[in-house]
Design an enzyme around this catalytic site. Structure first.
Site, PDB file in Angstrom:
ATOM      1  N   SER A 144      40.798  40.781  37.748  1.00 52.46           N
ATOM      2  CA  SER A 144      41.777  41.365  38.659  1.00 52.46           C
ATOM      3  C   SER A 144      41.162  42.570  39.357  1.00 52.46           C
ATOM      4  CB  SER A 144      43.031  41.787  37.893  1.00 52.46           C
ATOM      5  OG  SER A 144      43.644  40.647  37.328  1.00 52.46           O
ATOM      6  N   CYS A 146      40.055  45.934  40.910  1.00 52.00           N
ATOM      7  CA  CYS A 146      40.211  47.319  40.457  1.00 52.00           C
ATOM      8  C   CYS A 146      39.376  48.183  41.390  1.00 52.00           C
ATOM      9  CB  CYS A 146      39.749  47.462  39.008  1.00 52.00           C
ATOM     10  SG  CYS A 146      39.739  49.179  38.454  1.00 52.00           S
ATOM     11  N   CYS A 159      36.398  47.985  34.229  1.00 56.24           N
ATOM     12  CA  CYS A 159      36.480  46.804  35.097  1.00 56.24           C
ATOM     13  C   CYS A 159      35.170  46.524  35.834  1.00 56.24           C
ATOM     14  CB  CYS A 159      37.597  46.968  36.113  1.00 56.24           C
ATOM     15  SG  CYS A 159      39.191  47.274  35.353  1.00 56.24           S
ATOM     16  N   ARG A 197      46.761  46.190  37.266  1.00 59.83           N
ATOM     17  CA  ARG A 197      47.600  45.245  36.496  1.00 59.83           C
ATOM     18  C   ARG A 197      48.804  44.774  37.308  1.00 59.83           C
ATOM     19  NH1 ARG A 197      47.159  48.503  31.318  1.00 59.83           N
ATOM     20  NH2 ARG A 197      45.179  47.842  30.460  1.00 59.83           N
ATOM     21  N   ASP A 229      52.305  44.931  32.095  1.00 59.39           N
ATOM     22  CA  ASP A 229      51.293  44.110  32.748  1.00 59.39           C
ATOM     23  C   ASP A 229      52.001  43.169  33.711  1.00 59.39           C
ATOM     24  OD1 ASP A 229      49.166  42.536  33.501  1.00 59.39           O
ATOM     25  OD2 ASP A 229      48.310  42.444  31.495  1.00 59.39           O
ATOM     26  N   ARG A 231      50.504  41.295  35.962  1.00 58.13           N
ATOM     27  CA  ARG A 231      49.573  40.324  36.541  1.00 58.13           C
ATOM     28  C   ARG A 231      50.071  38.898  36.352  1.00 58.13           C
ATOM     29  NH1 ARG A 231      44.109  42.114  33.713  1.00 58.13           N
ATOM     30  NH2 ARG A 231      45.550  42.038  31.963  1.00 58.13           N
ATOM     31  N   THR A 252      36.830  37.059  28.031  1.00 58.61           N
ATOM     32  CA  THR A 252      37.972  37.971  27.913  1.00 58.61           C
ATOM     33  C   THR A 252      38.094  38.485  26.484  1.00 58.61           C
ATOM     34  OG1 THR A 252      40.352  38.228  28.313  1.00 58.61           O
ATOM     35  CG2 THR A 252      39.655  36.155  27.355  1.00 58.61           C
ATOM     36  N   LYS A 257      45.742  36.389  27.881  1.00 62.91           N
ATOM     37  CA  LYS A 257      45.165  35.771  29.070  1.00 62.91           C
ATOM     38  C   LYS A 257      44.780  34.314  28.786  1.00 62.91           C
ATOM     39  CE  LYS A 257      42.295  38.094  32.227  1.00 62.91           C
ATOM     40  NZ  LYS A 257      40.973  38.645  32.588  1.00 62.91           N
TER      41      LYS A 257
HETATM   42 ZN   LIG Z   1      39.879  49.109  36.231  1.00 63.78          ZN
END
Ligand SMILES: [Zn+2]
Length: 341
Positions: A144, A146, A159, A197, A229, A231, A252, A257
């Site tokens: 995702s 960042c 990230c 997020r 979260d 997402r 991950t 997830k």
């Molecule tokens: Zn980040």
């Protein structure tokens, strides 16, 4: 960086919905359409193929960073009425490599390779000679966006480090420091435009100020009336299926997830590959800051991330004014059921 897509892409999506013969795949998932693909030579070694997607859920330009020329987007390669071979090359629906003077997208004379299509539907016929086998175990990261971690050298999160490491792992045969099997040049990083997020960059910056005032990352989101979260990985699933990937080795630490990314029986996670912070295995490298220690502690202790090192993350810090403030926040938030994620 402005990356909002134009309205024309949603028209393409609805047209494709009518043409989509594989209803099984789109069942319950967003409809995605790869708009363009281009080869990107990189400073890290292998060329990658950047894929830009539109979809029927939002107007953001989600991306797939694909390692391996033969991992092909079904929606990009599908033949369209009245298009020319030049049209196909311009949008990136070609096999092999482009070179000056090339005129045919579907055949690379120099490599002796040719794509085949269903004459009736225009669908790409996946042949093992030209197209990555969906049954291969493909190394995948669903990342995702960042902005702060990737572009502003932030040491509040890892990230940027995780993104870099995912690319290195996919490119390599085996990572020497961890002995983790890499992708040997095949794999996908799906890059979803869900900053902070899913709450957006502005709200993330406010959350950072709350963290400087003593909140942890979970508390800060709740104080701003956002979910812990927000997402959504359904677009990531749809993009992986469009790329003909069915069995993934998911990079991950987040067990949630894995559940969200699977779409059994079409998309299965066959292995979780851990993303251990570089600083934990090599103290002279990676991100070292008190902010990231708190960030990782929250991920482990409050969000169920599967990281077990180092032990110092679980030690209780000395009582300070900040901790007292945090205790007050904890009790204020203790009744919230959203914490149980
Ligand atoms: Zn980040």
């Amino acid at each position: 960086m402005t990356m909002d897509s134009s309205n024309s892409s949603s028209n393409e999506i609805s047209r494709d919905k009518n043409n989509n013969n594989n209803n099984e795949i789109s069942d319950g998932l967003p409809l995605v359409q790869c708009v363009a693909r281009a080869r990107i030579p990189t400073t890290q070694g292998p060329d990658i193929f950047l894929h830009l997607y539109s979809n029927d859920r939002d107007n953001k330009e989600h991306l797939a960073i694909v390692f391996g020329e033969d991992i092909r987007s079904r929606s990009l390669f599908r033949r369209r009425p009245h298009e020319t071979q030049q049209d196909r090359m311009i949008r990136g629906a070609y096999i092999g490599k482009l070179y000056p003077g090339r005129t045919v997208a579907d055949e690379d004379d120099r490599l002796g390779l040719a794509l085949e299509f269903d004459e009736r539907t225009g669908e790409l016929l996946a042949s093992t000679a030209t197209t990555w086998d969906p049954h291969h175990h493909t190394l995948v990261r669903i990342h995702s966006e960042c902005y702060t971690g990737e572009n502003a050298w932030s040491a509040r999160c890892d990230c940027g480090e995780q993104f870099d490491r995912a690319g290195r792992l996919i490119a390599c045969d085996r990572e020497p420091s961890s002995n983790i099997q890499g992708g040997n040049g095949h794999g996908v990083i799906v890059y979803l435009r869900q900053e902070g997020r899913g709450i957006g960059l502005g709200e993330k910056l406010k959350a950072y100020n709350l963290q400087d005032l003593g909140a942890d990352t979970v508390q800060a989101n709740l104080m701003l009336k956002h979910p812990v979260d927000a997402r959504d990985f359904s677009l990531g699933k749809a993009i992986l299926l469009d790329l003909g990937v069915a069995n993934i080795r998911l990079l991950t630490n987040n067990p949630e997830k894995i559940k969200q990314v699977e779409h059994v029986p079409l998309l299965k996670c066959v292995e979780r590959v851990p993303m251990v912070p570089i600083h934990w295995t090599n103290s002279s490298e990676g991100i070292d800051s008190k902010e990231i220690e708190g960030y990782l502690r929250t991920k482990i202790e409050r969000m169920g991330h599967l990281l077990t090192e180092p032990l110092k993350l679980h030690t209780n810090p000395q009582p300070t004014e900040t901790n007292q403030k945090q205790t007050q926040m904890n009790s204020a938030l203790s009744s919230s059921s959203t914490l149980a994620i």
